[in-house]
Design a protein around this motif. Structure first.
Motif, PDB file in Angstrom:
ATOM      1  N   PHE A 218      -4.734  -9.290  -9.072  1.00 47.31           N
ATOM      2  CA  PHE A 218      -4.048  -8.161  -8.444  1.00 47.31           C
ATOM      3  C   PHE A 218      -4.979  -7.442  -7.471  1.00 47.31           C
ATOM      4  O   PHE A 218      -6.141  -7.169  -7.781  1.00 47.31           O
ATOM      5  N   ASP A 219      -4.478  -7.133  -6.294  1.00 43.50           N
ATOM      6  CA  ASP A 219      -5.256  -6.473  -5.249  1.00 43.50           C
ATOM      7  C   ASP A 219      -5.215  -4.965  -5.472  1.00 43.50           C
ATOM      8  O   ASP A 219      -4.255  -4.290  -5.101  1.00 43.50           O
ATOM      9  N   SER A 220      -6.242  -4.444  -6.107  1.00 46.31           N
ATOM     10  CA  SER A 220      -6.267  -3.013  -6.406  1.00 46.31           C
ATOM     11  C   SER A 220      -6.353  -2.171  -5.148  1.00 46.31           C
ATOM     12  O   SER A 220      -5.912  -1.016  -5.132  1.00 46.31           O
ATOM     13  N   GLY A 221      -6.903  -2.743  -4.067  1.00 43.58           N
ATOM     14  CA  GLY A 221      -6.977  -1.999  -2.817  1.00 43.58           C
ATOM     15  C   GLY A 221      -5.602  -1.686  -2.266  1.00 43.58           C
ATOM     16  O   GLY A 221      -5.356  -0.580  -1.757  1.00 43.58           O
ATOM     17  N   VAL A 222      -4.693  -2.641  -2.348  1.00 39.39           N
ATOM     18  CA  VAL A 222      -3.323  -2.402  -1.902  1.00 39.39           C
ATOM     19  C   VAL A 222      -2.677  -1.330  -2.764  1.00 39.39           C
ATOM     20  O   VAL A 222      -1.954  -0.453  -2.266  1.00 39.39           O
ATOM     21  N   ALA A 223      -2.934  -1.382  -4.055  1.00 42.22           N
ATOM     22  CA  ALA A 223      -2.351  -0.399  -4.968  1.00 42.22           C
ATOM     23  C   ALA A 223      -2.804   1.017  -4.621  1.00 42.22           C
ATOM     24  O   ALA A 223      -2.022   1.966  -4.716  1.00 42.22           O
ATOM     25  N   GLU A 224      -4.043   1.161  -4.214  1.00 44.24           N
ATOM     26  CA  GLU A 224      -4.551   2.485  -3.870  1.00 44.24           C
ATOM     27  C   GLU A 224      -3.932   3.017  -2.582  1.00 44.24           C
ATOM     28  O   GLU A 224      -3.831   4.222  -2.388  1.00 44.24           O
ATOM     29  N   ARG A 225      -3.489   2.104  -1.709  1.00 38.41           N
ATOM     30  CA  ARG A 225      -2.956   2.545  -0.426  1.00 38.41           C
ATOM     31  C   ARG A 225      -1.444   2.734  -0.423  1.00 38.41           C
ATOM     32  O   ARG A 225      -0.921   3.431   0.439  1.00 38.41           O
ATOM     33  N   VAL A 226      -0.748   2.120  -1.354  1.00 36.46           N
ATOM     34  CA  VAL A 226       0.704   2.197  -1.319  1.00 36.46           C
ATOM     35  C   VAL A 226       1.163   3.604  -1.702  1.00 36.46           C
ATOM     36  O   VAL A 226       0.617   4.237  -2.605  1.00 36.46           O
ATOM     37  N   ALA A 227       2.158   4.098  -0.977  1.00 36.41           N
ATOM     38  CA  ALA A 227       2.654   5.456  -1.210  1.00 36.41           C
ATOM     39  C   ALA A 227       3.496   5.494  -2.473  1.00 36.41           C
ATOM     40  O   ALA A 227       4.251   4.562  -2.763  1.00 36.41           O
ATOM     41  N   GLN A 228       3.378   6.594  -3.233  1.00 37.30           N
ATOM     42  CA  GLN A 228       4.168   6.742  -4.454  1.00 37.30           C
ATOM     43  C   GLN A 228       4.945   8.060  -4.460  1.00 37.30           C
ATOM     44  O   GLN A 228       5.265   8.592  -5.519  1.00 37.30           O
ATOM     45  N   ASP A 229       5.254   8.557  -3.283  1.00 37.74           N
ATOM     46  CA  ASP A 229       6.066   9.766  -3.170  1.00 37.74           C
ATOM     47  C   ASP A 229       7.503   9.346  -2.881  1.00 37.74           C
ATOM     48  O   ASP A 229       7.823   8.917  -1.775  1.00 37.74           O
ATOM     49  N   PRO A 230       8.402   9.427  -3.878  1.00 36.45           N
ATOM     50  CA  PRO A 230       9.765   8.935  -3.666  1.00 36.45           C
ATOM     51  C   PRO A 230      10.531   9.717  -2.618  1.00 36.45           C
ATOM     52  O   PRO A 230      11.389   9.159  -1.922  1.00 36.45           O
ATOM     53  N   TRP A 231      10.226  10.999  -2.474  1.00 32.97           N
ATOM     54  CA  TRP A 231      11.006  11.814  -1.550  1.00 32.97           C
ATOM     55  C   TRP A 231      10.515  11.641  -0.117  1.00 32.97           C
ATOM     56  O   TRP A 231      11.320  11.706   0.814  1.00 32.97           O
ATOM     57  N   ALA A 232       9.228  11.414   0.060  1.00 34.22           N
ATOM     58  CA  ALA A 232       8.738  11.083   1.404  1.00 34.22           C
ATOM     59  C   ALA A 232       9.345   9.762   1.864  1.00 34.22           C
ATOM     60  O   ALA A 232       9.695   9.593   3.037  1.00 34.22           O
ATOM     61  N   PHE A 233       9.503   8.809   0.932  1.00 37.23           N
ATOM     62  CA  PHE A 233      10.151   7.546   1.274  1.00 37.23           C
ATOM     63  C   PHE A 233      11.609   7.766   1.622  1.00 37.23           C
ATOM     64  O   PHE A 233      12.114   7.260   2.633  1.00 37.23           O
ATOM     65  N   LEU A 234      12.324   8.541   0.806  1.00 37.89           N
ATOM     66  CA  LEU A 234      13.736   8.786   1.038  1.00 37.89           C
ATOM     67  C   LEU A 234      13.967   9.464   2.388  1.00 37.89           C
ATOM     68  O   LEU A 234      14.931   9.152   3.099  1.00 37.89           O
ATOM     69  N   MET A 235      13.056  10.358   2.757  1.00 36.06           N
ATOM     70  CA  MET A 235      13.222  11.122   3.989  1.00 36.06           C
ATOM     71  C   MET A 235      12.617  10.428   5.205  1.00 36.06           C
ATOM     72  O   MET A 235      12.542  11.017   6.289  1.00 36.06           O
ATOM     73  N   GLY A 236      12.163   9.183   5.034  1.00 38.71           N
ATOM     74  CA  GLY A 236      11.649   8.418   6.163  1.00 38.71           C
ATOM     75  C   GLY A 236      10.257   8.799   6.597  1.00 38.71           C
ATOM     76  O   GLY A 236       9.822   8.421   7.691  1.00 38.71           O
ATOM     77  N   GLU A 237       9.522   9.525   5.742  1.00 42.48           N
ATOM     78  CA  GLU A 237       8.172   9.953   6.103  1.00 42.48           C
ATOM     79  C   GLU A 237       7.132   8.898   5.789  1.00 42.48           C
ATOM     80  O   GLU A 237       6.006   8.964   6.303  1.00 42.48           O
ATOM     81  N   THR A 238       7.456   7.932   4.941  1.00 42.96           N
ATOM     82  CA  THR A 238       6.542   6.829   4.624  1.00 42.96           C
ATOM     83  C   THR A 238       7.311   5.518   4.704  1.00 42.96           C
ATOM     84  O   THR A 238       8.506   5.469   4.421  1.00 42.96           O
ATOM     85  N   ASP A 239       6.622   4.476   5.099  1.00 41.49           N
ATOM     86  CA  ASP A 239       7.211   3.136   5.185  1.00 41.49           C
ATOM     87  C   ASP A 239       6.457   2.251   4.203  1.00 41.49           C
ATOM     88  O   ASP A 239       5.327   1.839   4.461  1.00 41.49           O
ATOM     89  N   ILE A 240       7.082   1.969   3.082  1.00 38.01           N
ATOM     90  CA  ILE A 240       6.396   1.230   2.027  1.00 38.01           C
ATOM     91  C   ILE A 240       6.433  -0.267   2.290  1.00 38.01           C
ATOM     92  O   ILE A 240       5.438  -0.966   2.105  1.00 38.01           O
ATOM     93  N   GLY A 241       7.549  -0.790   2.684  1.00 38.34           N
ATOM     94  CA  GLY A 241       7.643  -2.205   3.025  1.00 38.34           C
ATOM     95  C   GLY A 241       7.761  -3.109   1.816  1.00 38.34           C
ATOM     96  O   GLY A 241       7.549  -2.706   0.667  1.00 38.34           O
ATOM     97  N   GLU A 242       8.076  -4.378   2.086  1.00 39.73           N
ATOM     98  CA  GLU A 242       8.308  -5.329   1.006  1.00 39.73           C
ATOM     99  C   GLU A 242       7.071  -5.517   0.140  1.00 39.73           C
ATOM    100  O   GLU A 242       7.149  -5.530  -1.088  1.00 39.73           O
ATOM    101  N   ARG A 243       5.914  -5.664   0.771  1.00 41.88           N
ATOM    102  CA  ARG A 243       4.693  -5.870  -0.012  1.00 41.88           C
ATOM    103  C   ARG A 243       4.363  -4.632  -0.840  1.00 41.88           C
ATOM    104  O   ARG A 243       3.892  -4.738  -1.978  1.00 41.88           O
ATOM    105  N   GLY A 244       4.625  -3.478  -0.269  1.00 36.99           N
ATOM    106  CA  GLY A 244       4.367  -2.258  -1.015  1.00 36.99           C
ATOM    107  C   GLY A 244       5.224  -2.146  -2.263  1.00 36.99           C
ATOM    108  O   GLY A 244       4.734  -1.768  -3.329  1.00 36.99           O
ATOM    109  N   PHE A 245       6.486  -2.523  -2.154  1.00 36.04           N
ATOM    110  CA  PHE A 245       7.349  -2.459  -3.328  1.00 36.04           C
ATOM    111  C   PHE A 245       7.009  -3.550  -4.337  1.00 36.04           C
ATOM    112  O   PHE A 245       7.158  -3.349  -5.549  1.00 36.04           O
ATOM    113  N   GLU A 246       6.546  -4.686  -3.865  1.00 36.11           N
ATOM    114  CA  GLU A 246       6.061  -5.701  -4.807  1.00 36.11           C
ATOM    115  C   GLU A 246       4.875  -5.164  -5.592  1.00 36.11           C
ATOM    116  O   GLU A 246       4.735  -5.415  -6.797  1.00 36.11           O
ATOM    117  N   THR A 247       4.028  -4.410  -4.917  1.00 38.00           N
ATOM    118  CA  THR A 247       2.882  -3.796  -5.585  1.00 38.00           C
ATOM    119  C   THR A 247       3.339  -2.758  -6.604  1.00 38.00           C
ATOM    120  O   THR A 247       2.844  -2.714  -7.743  1.00 38.00           O
TER     121      THR A 247
END
Length: 491
Positions: A218-247
């Motif tokens: 598991f790539d811990s570096g990716v885990a540290e960078r992926v956003a975990q704010d659900p409301w920023a995602f919902l409001m379009g403030e963060t772009d998590i992407g397919e790899r981010g959601f896999e993480t």
């Protein structure tokens, strides 16, 4: 089954797809072992998709519209003579250990418990470390002033020191909860049977599992960078992407494996002191989680199966005879209420809004306690659209589409969802388990039949009125509690 000990374990934010997708707890050995000694309810559906109303349902046996505890009325009324009081009146010693801020005395859940332990830190009166650090980062002088004014400065400092030097990395309170449970059991004299309720919050956002439970490579570096704010995602403030959601999915599953290990410790402790066989154990998820599913994160704004289908296991005390290994038909999490009352020999209410379908009917093969359908409700959006607009003023996302109440009826094949804004959804969940094709216009007979059934059972569907201002503030948590909820993503 005469007066067994009773243990209710709630795996907060635990969905069916990551635990029982194949009908077994293949990747969760402690739960698999427990299930081998009891019954798995593979068709369990929660009555509400988030913590506060979901727990109120298990403590009252009622749907959200009946117990009245939801995002608009954030208090569980103890006048409902909830679960713990009834069990205590039956002669049990009662205790609760909860790591979710919603399930605490501040929100009405203490009634009937002799002892109630809260929080994943040693000083419940202090701030959550994450909330304290965020407050210091944004307004250090204001944070210090508030802590002094609230009288929480010393306890918050203690929690910060515990978090920095003593807490196991990746643990959200499960280890401390087990320690508290162990001490409570050690102090229990055994003259009375015990009823113990424990909420473990590990799978809840943010996902921060211990490294040893992550998958190999598991790539811990990716885990540290992926956003975990659900409301920023919902409001379009963060772009998590397919790899981010896999993480995020990998992190979520690692949280479940870690929680399973801690539950294994708890069950082994009961086995070691000889109380496991004489203890009835119910393990249930209060609700599920959207990890990018349906364009959502967290567990608000929808009634998809990612939020509604949950694991449920009932292990009766030894000596009850053979048990049914698995039940696939629908049951509701509010059925936990009459199940626990029957186990404890406690008086059960006879009100028509309260479930009387004890799961022991199916566990022991006495009768078929399943339902033809299950009903779930989501009455009040949280966070509100106004709160989201205030938090993200530059977003152009139309959040008013979430400003509605929802309810649904689910059979083994069909799921019908009704909204107070007039929108309807119909899914063939047997053929389309991911709920990708809305058939509300294509299958009008099925839609209308389920709509009639839902109306006949639950009445008219109207948006609940805003709570009246009665001059009290019991529905408004104190500032410290608000900060702890904010740290969990409840804004």
């Amino acid at each position: 089954m005469s007066r067994p000990n009773v243990l209710l374990v709630v795996m907060d934010t635990t969905r069916h797809a990551n635990t029982l997708a194949d009908g077994t707890f293949e990747s969760l050995p402690a739960l698999a072992r427990l299930a081998s000694e009891g019954t798995v309810f593979d068709g369990a559906v929660t009555t509400a998709p988030w913590t506060l109303p979901a727990h109120a349902a298990m403590f009252s046996g009622q749907y959200t519209t009946d117990h009245g505890t939801h995002g608009g009325t954030q208090y569980f009324d103890p006048d409902r003579a909830p679960l713990a009081r009834r069990v205590r009146d039956a002669g049990y010693r009662t205790a609760a250990v909860s790591n979710n801020t919603w399930v605490t005395p501040e929100f009405g859940f203490a009634d009937g418990f002799d002892d109630f332990y809260t929080r994943s830190e040693p000083f419940p009166s202090g701030d959550d470390p994450a909330a304290a650090r965020e407050a210091v980062r944004t307004d250090p002088l204001g944070a210090l002033r508030d802590a002094v004014a609230d009288g929480t400065a010393a306890s918050t400092a203690g929690n910060l020191l515990y978090d920095r030097f003593l807490r196991d990395r990746g643990d959200d309170g499960a280890r401390l909860s087990n320690w508290r449970i162990g001490r409570w059991l050690d102090a229990h004299d055994g003259d009375e049977p015990f009823f113990l309720f424990a909420n473990y919050i590990e799978p809840h956002l943010p996902y921060t599992p211990p490294a040893e439970f992550l998958p190999p490579g598991f790539d811990s570096g990716v885990a540290e960078r992926v956003a975990q704010d659900p409301w920023a995602f919902l409001m379009g403030e963060t772009d998590i992407g397919e790899r981010g959601f896999e993480t995020l999915e990998a992190l979520y599953e690692a949280e479940l494996r870690y929680l399973d290990a801690r539950l294994g410790d708890l069950f082994d402790r009961l086995r070691a002191d000889g109380t496991f066989d004489e203890t009835a154990i119910v393990v249930v998820g209060d609700h599920g989680e959207n990890v990018g599913d349906h364009g959502l994160m967290d567990h608000q704004f929808s009634l998809h199966d990612t939020l509604l289908r949950v694991p449920l296991v009932v292990k009766p005390p030894a000596g009850t005879g053979p048990t049914v290994g698995s039940v696939s038909a629908p049951v509701e999490t509010r059925d936990v209420f009459p199940t626990l009352l029957e186990l404890a020999g406690a008086d059960a209410p006879t009100h028509p809004t309260v479930s009387d379908r004890s799961l022991l009917e199916s566990v022991c093969g006495r009768a078929d306690a399943h339902r033809e359908h299950a009903v779930s409700e989501y009455l009040h959006p949280r966070p509100s659209p106004e709160t989201l607009r205030e938090r993200f003023p530059d977003s152009d996302v139309d959040v008013d589409r979430y400003d509605r109440s929802l309810r649904c009826i689910r059979t083994p094949r069909w799921k019908y969802v009704q909204a107070t804004d007039g929108r309807e959804q119909l899914y063939d969940v047997a053929a389309d388990p991911d709920e990708t094709a809305n058939l509300a216009d294509d299958r009008p007979r099925v839609r209308d039949r389920l709509r009639r059934t839902l109306r006949a059972e639950r009445g008219r569907f109207d948006r609940p009125a805003e709570p009246a201002d009665d001059g009290t503030d019991r529905h408004e948590p104190p500032a410290g509690t608000e900060r702890r909820l904010d740290a969990l993503g409840y804004i």
